[in-house]
Design an enzyme around this catalytic site. Sequence first.
Site, PDB file in Angstrom:
ATOM      1  N   LYS A  15       0.798  -1.203   0.063  1.00 18.30           N
ATOM      2  CA  LYS A  15       0.117   0.047  -0.118  1.00 18.30           C
ATOM      3  C   LYS A  15       0.948   1.100   0.009  1.00 18.30           C
ATOM      4  O   LYS A  15       2.045   1.263   0.643  1.00 18.30           O
ATOM      5  CB  LYS A  15      -0.757  -0.141   1.313  1.00 18.30           C
ATOM      6  CG  LYS A  15      -1.882   0.870   1.434  1.00 18.30           C
ATOM      7  CD  LYS A  15      -2.651   0.856   2.816  1.00 18.30           C
ATOM      8  CE  LYS A  15      -3.856   1.365   3.058  1.00 18.30           C
ATOM      9  NZ  LYS A  15      -4.719   1.277   4.160  1.00 18.30           N
TER      10      LYS A  15
ATOM     11  N   SER B 276      -9.302  -1.507   7.599  1.00 19.49           N
ATOM     12  CA  SER B 276      -8.856  -1.360   6.264  1.00 19.49           C
ATOM     13  C   SER B 276      -8.183  -2.310   5.585  1.00 19.49           C
ATOM     14  O   SER B 276      -7.874  -2.454   4.396  1.00 19.49           O
ATOM     15  CB  SER B 276      -7.886  -0.007   6.388  1.00 19.49           C
ATOM     16  OG  SER B 276      -8.737   1.200   6.587  1.00 19.49           O
TER      17      SER B 276
ATOM     18  N   SER C 108      -9.517   1.079   3.928  1.00 21.65           N
ATOM     19  CA  SER C 108      -8.674   2.151   2.798  1.00 21.65           C
ATOM     20  C   SER C 108      -7.808   1.305   1.797  1.00 21.65           C
ATOM     21  O   SER C 108      -7.342   1.964   0.941  1.00 21.65           O
ATOM     22  CB  SER C 108      -7.904   3.000   3.747  1.00 21.65           C
ATOM     23  OG  SER C 108      -6.804   2.450   4.707  1.00 21.65           O
TER      24      SER C 108
END
Lengths: 60, 470
Positions: free
Chosen positions: B80, B180, B156
Amino acid sequence: MVPFEHLERRAADLLVGVALTTPDMQAILAQTERVLAAIDQLDQLPLDGVEPDFLNRSQP
Amino acid sequence: MSELPWMGVVELARAIAAKKVSPVEVMRAQLARIEKLDGRFKSYISVFGEQALETARHAEKAATAGQRLGALHGVPVAVKDLYDVQGTPTTAGSRFLKTPAQRDCTAVARLRAAGAIILGKLNMHEFAFGPEGINEHFGTPWNPWDTSTHRMPGGSSSGSGVAVAAGLIPMGMGSDTGGSIRIPSALCNTVGLKPTYGRVSRAGIWPLAWSLDHAGPLTRSVEDAAAVLGVLAGHDPADPSSSGHAVPDYLGQLAAPVRGLRVGLLTEYVAEADPVVQTTVRAAAQVLDGLGCTVEEVKLPLARHGAGASFSILISEAGAFHDPLMRKHGTEYSPDVFRRLLVARFLSAGDYLKGQRARRLIREDVDKVLGRVDCLLTPTLPIAAPPLTATEVDIGDRKESARFALTMFTRLFNVTGHPALAVPCGFTGEGLPLSLQLVGRAFEEATILRLGHAFQQATEWHRHRPTDMG
Protein backbone atom coordinates in the site's frame (compact mmCIF):
# COMPACT_ATOMS: atom_id res chain seq x y z
CA MET A 1 -32.47 20.75 10.10
CA VAL A 2 -30.53 18.09 11.97
CA PRO A 3 -30.87 18.46 15.77
CA PHE A 4 -27.51 19.26 17.33
CA GLU A 5 -28.24 18.18 20.89
CA HIS A 6 -24.80 16.80 21.67
CA LEU A 7 -23.05 19.52 19.76
CA GLU A 8 -24.88 22.30 21.56
CA ARG A 9 -23.73 20.88 24.88
CA ARG A 10 -20.19 21.36 23.79
CA ALA A 11 -20.61 24.61 21.92
CA ALA A 12 -19.70 26.65 24.98
CA ASP A 13 -16.44 24.72 25.29
CA LEU A 14 -15.32 25.32 21.75
CA LEU A 15 -12.51 27.74 21.20
CA VAL A 16 -13.79 31.10 20.05
CA GLY A 17 -12.86 31.83 16.50
CA VAL A 18 -12.38 28.30 15.17
CA ALA A 19 -12.16 29.23 11.53
CA LEU A 20 -13.82 26.53 9.49
CA THR A 21 -14.01 28.39 6.22
CA THR A 22 -15.68 25.70 4.18
CA PRO A 23 -18.97 25.39 2.29
CA ASP A 24 -19.33 21.94 3.87
CA MET A 25 -20.14 23.25 7.34
CA GLN A 26 -23.53 21.53 7.53
CA ALA A 27 -22.00 18.17 6.56
CA ILE A 28 -19.20 18.61 9.09
CA LEU A 29 -21.65 19.42 11.87
CA ALA A 30 -23.87 16.44 11.02
CA GLN A 31 -20.85 14.15 11.07
CA THR A 32 -19.64 15.66 14.34
CA GLU A 33 -23.06 15.16 15.90
CA ARG A 34 -23.00 11.45 15.08
CA VAL A 35 -19.49 11.05 16.48
CA LEU A 36 -20.32 12.92 19.67
CA ALA A 37 -23.50 10.90 20.16
CA ALA A 38 -21.46 7.66 20.00
CA ILE A 39 -18.86 9.05 22.40
CA ASP A 40 -21.52 10.23 24.83
CA GLN A 41 -22.93 6.71 24.94
CA LEU A 42 -19.66 5.68 26.62
CA ASP A 43 -21.01 7.44 29.73
CA GLN A 44 -23.19 4.37 30.24
CA LEU A 45 -20.04 2.36 31.05
CA PRO A 46 -18.78 2.00 34.66
CA LEU A 47 -15.71 4.17 34.02
CA ASP A 48 -15.12 5.21 37.65
CA GLY A 49 -11.56 4.25 38.60
CA VAL A 50 -10.76 2.98 35.10
CA GLU A 51 -7.43 4.20 33.69
CA PRO A 52 -6.80 4.76 29.97
CA ASP A 53 -5.53 1.78 27.96
CA PHE A 54 -3.24 2.91 25.15
CA LEU A 55 -2.77 -0.70 24.11
CA ASN A 56 0.99 -0.58 24.37
CA ARG A 57 1.86 -4.24 24.32
CA SER A 58 5.63 -3.82 24.08
CA GLN A 59 6.22 -5.80 27.27
CA PRO A 60 5.46 -9.49 26.74
CA MET B 1 -2.86 -15.42 -20.53
CA SER B 2 -0.27 -17.07 -18.31
CA GLU B 3 -1.39 -18.91 -15.18
CA LEU B 4 1.73 -17.75 -13.31
CA PRO B 5 0.06 -14.59 -11.88
CA TRP B 6 -2.54 -16.80 -10.21
CA MET B 7 0.03 -18.81 -8.24
CA GLY B 8 0.11 -18.08 -4.53
CA VAL B 9 3.02 -16.92 -2.36
CA VAL B 10 3.87 -20.36 -0.94
CA GLU B 11 3.29 -22.13 -4.24
CA LEU B 12 5.60 -19.69 -6.05
CA ALA B 13 8.32 -19.88 -3.40
CA ARG B 14 8.31 -23.69 -3.59
CA ALA B 15 8.30 -23.75 -7.39
CA ILE B 16 11.20 -21.28 -7.54
CA ALA B 17 13.18 -23.23 -4.92
CA ALA B 18 12.60 -26.41 -6.93
CA LYS B 19 13.66 -24.56 -10.12
CA LYS B 20 10.33 -25.37 -11.74
CA VAL B 21 9.74 -21.70 -12.56
CA SER B 22 12.17 -18.80 -12.76
CA PRO B 23 11.73 -15.51 -10.90
CA VAL B 24 12.22 -13.61 -14.17
CA GLU B 25 9.48 -15.62 -15.90
CA VAL B 26 7.15 -14.97 -12.93
CA MET B 27 7.93 -11.25 -12.88
CA ARG B 28 7.44 -10.87 -16.65
CA ALA B 29 4.06 -12.61 -16.48
CA GLN B 30 2.97 -10.44 -13.55
CA LEU B 31 4.08 -7.21 -15.25
CA ALA B 32 2.36 -8.22 -18.50
CA ARG B 33 -0.91 -8.79 -16.69
CA ILE B 34 -0.66 -5.45 -14.88
CA GLU B 35 0.14 -3.72 -18.17
CA LYS B 36 -2.89 -5.30 -19.81
CA LEU B 37 -5.48 -4.87 -17.06
CA ASP B 38 -4.57 -2.21 -14.54
CA GLY B 39 -5.60 0.70 -16.72
CA ARG B 40 -9.13 -0.35 -15.83
CA PHE B 41 -8.57 -1.76 -12.33
CA LYS B 42 -6.43 1.20 -11.12
CA SER B 43 -4.98 -0.85 -8.29
CA TYR B 44 -1.42 0.51 -8.56
CA ILE B 45 -0.10 4.01 -7.92
CA SER B 46 3.38 3.07 -9.14
CA VAL B 47 4.96 -0.02 -10.72
CA PHE B 48 8.72 -0.57 -10.46
CA GLY B 49 8.96 -2.57 -13.72
CA GLU B 50 12.65 -2.39 -14.64
CA GLN B 51 13.87 -2.38 -11.06
CA ALA B 52 11.71 -5.41 -10.19
CA LEU B 53 12.92 -7.28 -13.27
CA GLU B 54 16.54 -6.56 -12.37
CA THR B 55 15.98 -7.88 -8.84
CA ALA B 56 14.28 -10.94 -10.36
CA ARG B 57 17.39 -11.58 -12.46
CA HIS B 58 19.51 -11.58 -9.27
CA ALA B 59 17.02 -13.93 -7.63
CA GLU B 60 17.19 -16.23 -10.64
CA LYS B 61 20.98 -16.26 -10.58
CA ALA B 62 20.95 -17.16 -6.89
CA ALA B 63 18.36 -19.90 -7.44
CA THR B 64 20.42 -21.36 -10.29
CA ALA B 65 23.47 -21.41 -8.00
CA GLY B 66 21.44 -23.30 -5.40
CA GLN B 67 21.27 -20.37 -2.96
CA ARG B 68 18.04 -19.65 -1.10
CA LEU B 69 17.59 -15.98 -0.28
CA GLY B 70 14.77 -16.64 2.17
CA ALA B 71 11.23 -17.93 2.58
CA LEU B 72 9.91 -15.64 -0.18
CA HIS B 73 12.82 -16.01 -2.64
CA GLY B 74 11.78 -14.48 -5.96
CA VAL B 75 8.11 -13.87 -5.04
CA PRO B 76 6.68 -10.55 -6.32
CA VAL B 77 4.82 -8.52 -3.71
CA ALA B 78 3.38 -4.99 -3.53
CA VAL B 79 2.68 -2.58 -0.69
CA LYS B 80 0.00 0.00 0.00
CA ASP B 81 1.40 3.42 -0.83
CA LEU B 82 1.85 4.39 2.80
CA TYR B 83 4.77 2.00 3.31
CA ASP B 84 8.15 3.69 2.87
CA VAL B 85 10.18 2.19 0.03
CA GLN B 86 13.61 3.74 -0.27
CA GLY B 87 13.97 6.20 -3.14
CA THR B 88 10.26 6.44 -3.97
CA PRO B 89 7.66 8.88 -2.65
CA THR B 90 5.14 7.64 -0.08
CA THR B 91 2.05 9.44 -1.36
CA ALA B 92 -0.40 7.95 1.17
CA GLY B 93 -2.88 8.38 -1.68
CA SER B 94 -2.53 12.16 -1.60
CA ARG B 95 -1.46 14.59 -4.30
CA PHE B 96 1.02 16.65 -2.28
CA LEU B 97 3.38 14.11 -0.63
CA LYS B 98 6.18 13.74 -3.15
CA THR B 99 9.44 13.44 -1.19
CA PRO B 100 11.24 10.11 -1.78
CA ALA B 101 11.61 7.95 1.34
CA GLN B 102 15.15 7.81 2.68
CA ARG B 103 14.93 4.17 3.76
CA ASP B 104 12.66 1.16 3.62
CA CYS B 105 10.12 0.76 6.38
CA THR B 106 10.72 -2.26 8.61
CA ALA B 107 8.04 -4.38 6.89
CA VAL B 108 9.53 -3.78 3.43
CA ALA B 109 13.04 -4.44 4.74
CA ARG B 110 11.88 -7.77 6.20
CA LEU B 111 10.10 -8.76 2.98
CA ARG B 112 13.24 -7.99 0.98
CA ALA B 113 15.45 -9.86 3.48
CA ALA B 114 13.22 -12.91 2.92
CA GLY B 115 13.84 -12.66 -0.83
CA ALA B 116 10.56 -11.04 -1.89
CA ILE B 117 10.66 -8.53 -4.76
CA ILE B 118 8.79 -5.25 -4.32
CA LEU B 119 6.91 -4.80 -7.61
CA GLY B 120 5.04 -1.61 -6.87
CA LYS B 121 2.90 0.54 -4.59
CA LEU B 122 -0.84 0.14 -4.32
CA ASN B 123 -3.72 2.59 -4.48
CA MET B 124 -5.65 3.51 -1.34
CA HIS B 125 -8.22 5.83 0.20
CA GLU B 126 -6.39 9.12 0.79
CA PHE B 127 -4.42 8.98 4.06
CA ALA B 128 -6.11 5.61 4.82
CA PHE B 129 -9.10 7.54 6.14
CA GLY B 130 -12.12 5.88 4.52
CA PRO B 131 -13.67 2.40 4.28
CA GLU B 132 -15.02 2.88 0.74
CA GLY B 133 -11.56 2.87 -0.89
CA ILE B 134 -12.16 5.86 -3.13
CA ASN B 135 -9.37 8.07 -4.44
CA GLU B 136 -10.05 11.13 -6.56
CA HIS B 137 -6.37 11.79 -7.28
CA PHE B 138 -5.35 8.41 -8.72
CA GLY B 139 -8.82 7.07 -9.63
CA THR B 140 -10.85 4.69 -7.51
CA PRO B 141 -9.89 1.01 -7.97
CA TRP B 142 -12.56 -1.09 -9.70
CA ASN B 143 -13.99 -3.99 -7.70
CA PRO B 144 -13.35 -6.93 -10.06
CA TRP B 145 -16.54 -8.80 -9.10
CA ASP B 146 -18.81 -6.59 -11.22
CA THR B 147 -17.66 -5.70 -14.71
CA SER B 148 -20.54 -3.30 -15.46
CA THR B 149 -21.20 -1.37 -12.22
CA HIS B 150 -18.39 0.42 -10.39
CA ARG B 151 -18.77 -0.99 -6.87
CA MET B 152 -16.82 -0.09 -3.76
CA PRO B 153 -13.52 -1.97 -3.63
CA GLY B 154 -13.42 -1.36 0.12
CA GLY B 155 -10.85 0.69 1.94
CA SER B 156 -8.71 1.97 2.85
CA SER B 157 -6.40 -0.69 1.31
CA SER B 158 -8.47 -0.70 -1.90
CA GLY B 159 -5.60 -1.24 -4.34
CA SER B 160 -4.32 -4.17 -2.27
CA GLY B 161 -7.75 -5.89 -2.31
CA VAL B 162 -8.31 -5.35 -6.04
CA ALA B 163 -4.75 -6.30 -7.11
CA VAL B 164 -4.76 -9.55 -5.13
CA ALA B 165 -8.29 -10.51 -6.24
CA ALA B 166 -7.61 -9.74 -9.91
CA GLY B 167 -4.36 -11.71 -10.13
CA LEU B 168 -2.21 -8.58 -10.32
CA ILE B 169 -0.04 -9.63 -7.33
CA PRO B 170 -0.06 -12.67 -5.02
CA MET B 171 0.30 -10.55 -1.87
CA GLY B 172 -0.41 -6.90 -1.13
CA MET B 173 0.41 -5.29 2.20
CA GLY B 174 -2.34 -3.20 3.78
CA SER B 175 -2.93 -1.26 6.96
CA ASP B 176 -5.96 -1.49 9.25
CA THR B 177 -7.16 1.20 11.69
CA GLY B 178 -10.90 0.41 11.70
CA GLY B 179 -11.02 -2.46 9.21
CA SER B 180 -8.90 -1.27 6.27
CA ILE B 181 -7.35 -4.70 5.57
CA ARG B 182 -10.48 -6.76 6.25
CA ILE B 183 -13.01 -4.53 4.43
CA PRO B 184 -11.36 -4.68 0.96
CA SER B 185 -10.64 -8.36 1.60
CA ALA B 186 -14.33 -9.00 2.21
CA LEU B 187 -15.56 -6.95 -0.76
CA CYS B 188 -12.96 -8.41 -3.17
CA ASN B 189 -12.87 -12.08 -1.99
CA THR B 190 -9.36 -12.18 -0.56
CA VAL B 191 -7.92 -13.23 2.78
CA GLY B 192 -6.99 -10.32 5.05
CA LEU B 193 -5.02 -10.60 8.27
CA LYS B 194 -4.93 -7.88 10.92
CA PRO B 195 -2.41 -9.25 13.40
CA THR B 196 -2.40 -8.45 17.13
CA TYR B 197 -1.46 -4.84 17.92
CA GLY B 198 2.33 -4.87 18.37
CA ARG B 199 2.90 -8.08 16.36
CA VAL B 200 4.04 -6.39 13.10
CA SER B 201 6.15 -3.23 13.11
CA ARG B 202 4.51 0.03 12.04
CA ALA B 203 7.85 1.84 11.75
CA GLY B 204 8.08 3.71 8.44
CA ILE B 205 4.39 3.33 7.68
CA TRP B 206 2.40 6.57 7.36
CA PRO B 207 0.15 6.67 10.46
CA LEU B 208 -3.58 7.31 10.70
CA ALA B 209 -4.09 6.70 14.44
CA TRP B 210 -1.07 5.46 16.38
CA SER B 211 -2.89 3.30 18.92
CA LEU B 212 -5.27 1.71 16.38
CA ASP B 213 -3.00 1.16 13.34
CA HIS B 214 -2.04 -2.39 12.36
CA ALA B 215 -0.03 -3.63 9.35
CA GLY B 216 -0.80 -6.93 7.64
CA PRO B 217 -1.13 -8.87 4.39
CA LEU B 218 -3.93 -9.46 1.86
CA THR B 219 -3.55 -12.76 0.00
CA ARG B 220 -5.67 -15.34 -1.84
CA SER B 221 -5.13 -18.08 0.76
CA VAL B 222 -4.72 -18.34 4.51
CA GLU B 223 -1.57 -20.37 3.91
CA ASP B 224 -0.02 -17.38 2.13
CA ALA B 225 -1.03 -15.03 4.94
CA ALA B 226 0.68 -17.37 7.44
CA ALA B 227 3.87 -17.41 5.38
CA VAL B 228 3.98 -13.62 5.15
CA LEU B 229 3.24 -13.13 8.86
CA GLY B 230 6.16 -15.44 9.65
CA VAL B 231 8.44 -13.05 7.77
CA LEU B 232 7.01 -9.83 9.24
CA ALA B 233 6.41 -10.70 12.90
CA GLY B 234 8.92 -9.94 15.63
CA HIS B 235 10.20 -7.15 17.80
CA ASP B 236 11.36 -3.91 16.17
CA PRO B 237 13.06 -1.30 18.37
CA ALA B 238 12.04 1.38 15.85
CA ASP B 239 8.35 0.93 16.77
CA PRO B 240 7.53 1.77 20.42
CA SER B 241 4.43 -0.44 20.32
CA SER B 242 6.29 -3.46 18.95
CA SER B 243 6.05 -6.60 21.04
CA GLY B 244 8.80 -8.92 22.20
CA HIS B 245 6.51 -11.97 22.16
CA ALA B 246 8.14 -15.04 20.62
CA VAL B 247 7.19 -15.68 16.98
CA PRO B 248 5.83 -19.18 16.38
CA ASP B 249 6.11 -21.14 13.13
CA TYR B 250 2.76 -20.06 11.66
CA LEU B 251 3.17 -22.05 8.46
CA GLY B 252 4.34 -25.16 10.30
CA GLN B 253 1.32 -25.08 12.62
CA LEU B 254 -1.26 -24.65 9.85
CA ALA B 255 -1.99 -28.32 9.33
CA ALA B 256 -2.50 -29.12 13.03
CA PRO B 257 -6.00 -30.56 13.66
CA VAL B 258 -8.81 -28.16 14.50
CA ARG B 259 -10.94 -30.88 16.11
CA GLY B 260 -11.92 -29.82 19.60
CA LEU B 261 -11.35 -26.08 19.09
CA ARG B 262 -14.16 -23.98 20.59
CA VAL B 263 -15.62 -21.36 18.24
CA GLY B 264 -17.88 -18.61 19.63
CA LEU B 265 -20.46 -17.38 17.10
CA LEU B 266 -21.04 -13.73 18.03
CA THR B 267 -24.82 -13.49 17.94
CA GLU B 268 -25.12 -9.69 18.16
CA TYR B 269 -23.10 -9.23 14.96
CA VAL B 270 -24.79 -12.08 13.09
CA ALA B 271 -28.23 -10.64 13.93
CA GLU B 272 -27.23 -7.17 12.66
CA ALA B 273 -26.12 -8.45 9.23
CA ASP B 274 -28.15 -8.69 6.03
CA PRO B 275 -30.11 -12.00 5.84
CA VAL B 276 -27.90 -13.38 3.05
CA VAL B 277 -24.83 -12.72 5.21
CA GLN B 278 -26.47 -14.35 8.24
CA THR B 279 -27.28 -17.50 6.25
CA THR B 280 -23.78 -17.67 4.78
CA VAL B 281 -21.97 -17.22 8.10
CA ARG B 282 -24.19 -19.81 9.81
CA ALA B 283 -23.37 -22.20 6.95
CA ALA B 284 -19.67 -21.51 7.55
CA ALA B 285 -20.18 -22.31 11.24
CA GLN B 286 -21.65 -25.64 10.13
CA VAL B 287 -18.50 -26.33 8.09
CA LEU B 288 -16.35 -25.72 11.18
CA ASP B 289 -18.68 -27.91 13.20
CA GLY B 290 -18.25 -30.63 10.58
CA LEU B 291 -14.47 -30.34 11.00
CA GLY B 292 -14.85 -31.24 14.67
CA CYS B 293 -14.94 -27.75 16.22
CA THR B 294 -17.46 -26.99 18.93
CA VAL B 295 -19.51 -24.00 17.82
CA GLU B 296 -21.48 -22.16 20.51
CA GLU B 297 -23.30 -18.84 20.52
CA VAL B 298 -21.64 -16.07 22.57
CA LYS B 299 -22.42 -12.46 23.42
CA LEU B 300 -20.17 -9.43 23.94
CA PRO B 301 -22.17 -7.07 26.15
CA LEU B 302 -19.86 -4.10 25.48
CA ALA B 303 -19.49 -4.59 21.71
CA ARG B 304 -22.02 -1.82 21.03
CA HIS B 305 -19.60 0.68 22.58
CA GLY B 306 -16.92 -0.15 20.02
CA ALA B 307 -18.10 2.69 17.78
CA GLY B 308 -17.82 5.36 20.48
CA ALA B 309 -14.36 4.23 21.58
CA SER B 310 -13.16 3.87 17.99
CA PHE B 311 -14.46 7.29 16.91
CA SER B 312 -12.98 9.15 19.87
CA ILE B 313 -9.53 7.57 19.52
CA LEU B 314 -9.31 7.50 15.73
CA ILE B 315 -10.53 11.02 15.07
CA SER B 316 -8.50 12.56 17.93
CA GLU B 317 -5.25 10.86 16.93
CA ALA B 318 -5.74 11.43 13.18
CA GLY B 319 -6.68 15.07 13.83
CA ALA B 320 -3.59 15.60 15.96
CA PHE B 321 -1.30 14.04 13.35
CA HIS B 322 -2.81 15.94 10.41
CA ASP B 323 -3.28 19.34 12.03
CA PRO B 324 -0.01 20.87 10.76
CA LEU B 325 -0.49 19.39 7.28
CA MET B 326 -4.07 20.64 7.09
CA ARG B 327 -2.96 24.19 7.84
CA LYS B 328 -0.42 24.03 5.01
CA HIS B 329 -2.20 21.86 2.41
CA GLY B 330 -5.87 22.12 3.39
CA THR B 331 -7.14 22.79 -0.13
CA GLU B 332 -5.24 19.81 -1.54
CA TYR B 333 -7.02 17.22 0.61
CA SER B 334 -10.01 15.31 -0.79
CA PRO B 335 -13.12 17.03 0.63
CA ASP B 336 -14.41 13.82 2.28
CA VAL B 337 -11.14 13.25 4.16
CA PHE B 338 -10.68 16.90 5.09
CA ARG B 339 -14.23 17.06 6.44
CA ARG B 340 -13.70 14.04 8.70
CA LEU B 341 -10.42 15.39 9.99
CA LEU B 342 -12.10 18.69 10.90
CA VAL B 343 -14.39 16.79 13.29
CA ALA B 344 -11.34 16.40 15.54
CA ARG B 345 -11.53 20.12 16.34
CA PHE B 346 -14.81 19.52 18.14
CA LEU B 347 -13.45 16.75 20.37
CA SER B 348 -11.93 17.47 23.75
CA ALA B 349 -9.06 15.77 25.54
CA GLY B 350 -11.71 14.34 27.85
CA ASP B 351 -13.49 12.77 24.87
CA TYR B 352 -10.24 11.15 23.75
CA LEU B 353 -9.43 9.78 27.19
CA LYS B 354 -12.98 8.56 27.64
CA GLY B 355 -12.39 6.43 24.56
CA GLN B 356 -9.10 5.12 25.90
CA ARG B 357 -10.69 4.33 29.28
CA ALA B 358 -13.65 2.58 27.64
CA ARG B 359 -11.12 0.63 25.60
CA ARG B 360 -9.85 -1.09 28.76
CA LEU B 361 -13.34 -2.32 29.68
CA ILE B 362 -14.16 -3.40 26.13
CA ARG B 363 -10.85 -5.29 25.78
CA GLU B 364 -11.47 -7.05 29.09
CA ASP B 365 -14.96 -7.98 27.86
CA VAL B 366 -13.48 -9.60 24.73
CA ASP B 367 -10.70 -11.29 26.74
CA LYS B 368 -13.30 -12.75 29.09
CA VAL B 369 -15.24 -14.39 26.26
CA LEU B 370 -11.99 -15.57 24.68
CA GLY B 371 -11.22 -17.26 27.98
CA ARG B 372 -14.13 -19.62 27.29
CA VAL B 373 -13.71 -20.11 23.53
CA ASP B 374 -10.62 -20.32 21.33
CA CYS B 375 -11.87 -17.78 18.81
CA LEU B 376 -14.85 -15.67 17.78
CA LEU B 377 -16.68 -16.11 14.48
CA THR B 378 -18.52 -13.09 13.01
CA PRO B 379 -19.40 -11.78 9.57
CA THR B 380 -16.60 -9.46 8.37
CA LEU B 381 -19.22 -7.06 6.96
CA PRO B 382 -23.02 -6.88 7.18
CA ILE B 383 -23.33 -6.42 3.38
CA ALA B 384 -21.71 -7.19 0.02
CA ALA B 385 -20.07 -4.49 -2.13
CA PRO B 386 -22.42 -1.51 -2.65
CA PRO B 387 -22.28 0.68 -5.77
CA LEU B 388 -19.56 3.30 -5.48
CA THR B 389 -22.09 6.14 -5.35
CA ALA B 390 -24.17 4.65 -2.48
CA THR B 391 -24.27 6.76 0.66
CA GLU B 392 -26.91 4.53 2.28
CA VAL B 393 -27.28 0.74 2.15
CA ASP B 394 -30.14 -1.63 2.94
CA ILE B 395 -29.39 -4.16 5.67
CA GLY B 396 -32.44 -6.39 5.68
CA ASP B 397 -35.35 -4.00 6.13
CA ARG B 398 -33.39 -1.10 7.63
CA LYS B 399 -31.23 1.62 6.11
CA GLU B 400 -27.75 2.45 7.33
CA SER B 401 -25.04 4.88 6.28
CA ALA B 402 -22.72 2.98 3.91
CA ARG B 403 -19.62 4.25 5.66
CA PHE B 404 -20.91 3.23 9.10
CA ALA B 405 -22.03 -0.19 7.84
CA LEU B 406 -18.63 -1.05 6.37
CA THR B 407 -16.86 -0.81 9.75
CA MET B 408 -19.66 -2.19 11.96
CA PHE B 409 -17.96 -5.52 12.75
CA THR B 410 -14.30 -4.68 12.20
CA ARG B 411 -13.50 -1.53 14.23
CA LEU B 412 -14.09 -3.23 17.61
CA PHE B 413 -10.96 -5.34 17.18
CA ASN B 414 -8.78 -2.32 16.40
CA VAL B 415 -9.94 -0.93 19.73
CA THR B 416 -9.09 -4.18 21.55
CA GLY B 417 -6.03 -5.09 19.47
CA HIS B 418 -7.02 -8.76 19.04
CA PRO B 419 -5.92 -10.53 15.84
CA ALA B 420 -8.63 -10.85 13.18
CA LEU B 421 -8.72 -12.77 9.92
CA ALA B 422 -11.15 -12.19 7.03
CA VAL B 423 -11.84 -15.32 4.95
CA PRO B 424 -14.05 -15.69 1.82
CA CYS B 425 -17.18 -17.73 2.68
CA GLY B 426 -19.72 -17.39 -0.15
CA PHE B 427 -21.38 -15.20 -2.78
CA THR B 428 -24.66 -13.34 -3.12
CA GLY B 429 -27.10 -14.17 -5.90
CA GLU B 430 -25.50 -11.32 -7.87
CA GLY B 431 -22.10 -12.98 -7.61
CA LEU B 432 -20.64 -10.60 -5.02
CA PRO B 433 -18.31 -12.10 -2.40
CA LEU B 434 -19.09 -12.53 1.30
CA SER B 435 -16.64 -12.99 4.14
CA LEU B 436 -16.36 -14.35 7.67
CA GLN B 437 -14.13 -12.97 10.41
CA LEU B 438 -12.19 -15.09 12.92
CA VAL B 439 -10.92 -13.25 16.01
CA GLY B 440 -8.33 -14.81 18.32
CA ARG B 441 -6.67 -14.17 21.66
CA ALA B 442 -3.84 -11.63 21.66
CA PHE B 443 -0.74 -13.08 19.95
CA GLU B 444 -2.56 -16.29 19.06
CA GLU B 445 -2.69 -15.69 15.31
CA ALA B 446 -1.67 -19.33 14.84
CA THR B 447 -5.10 -20.50 16.05
CA ILE B 448 -7.18 -18.35 13.69
CA LEU B 449 -4.83 -19.11 10.79
CA ARG B 450 -5.21 -22.84 11.50
CA LEU B 451 -9.00 -22.53 11.55
CA GLY B 452 -9.08 -20.36 8.43
CA HIS B 453 -6.81 -22.80 6.60
CA ALA B 454 -8.97 -25.77 7.60
CA PHE B 455 -12.04 -23.87 6.34
CA GLN B 456 -10.34 -23.22 3.00
CA GLN B 457 -9.35 -26.88 2.69
CA ALA B 458 -13.02 -27.77 3.11
CA THR B 459 -14.45 -25.09 0.78
CA GLU B 460 -13.79 -23.58 -2.64
CA TRP B 461 -14.88 -19.94 -2.14
CA HIS B 462 -11.34 -18.56 -2.25
CA ARG B 463 -10.63 -20.34 -5.55
CA HIS B 464 -13.27 -18.38 -7.50
CA ARG B 465 -11.80 -15.88 -9.96
CA PRO B 466 -13.43 -12.69 -11.20
CA THR B 467 -13.88 -12.09 -14.94
CA ASP B 468 -10.94 -10.35 -16.59
CA MET B 469 -11.61 -6.81 -17.74
CA GLY B 470 -9.40 -5.54 -20.55
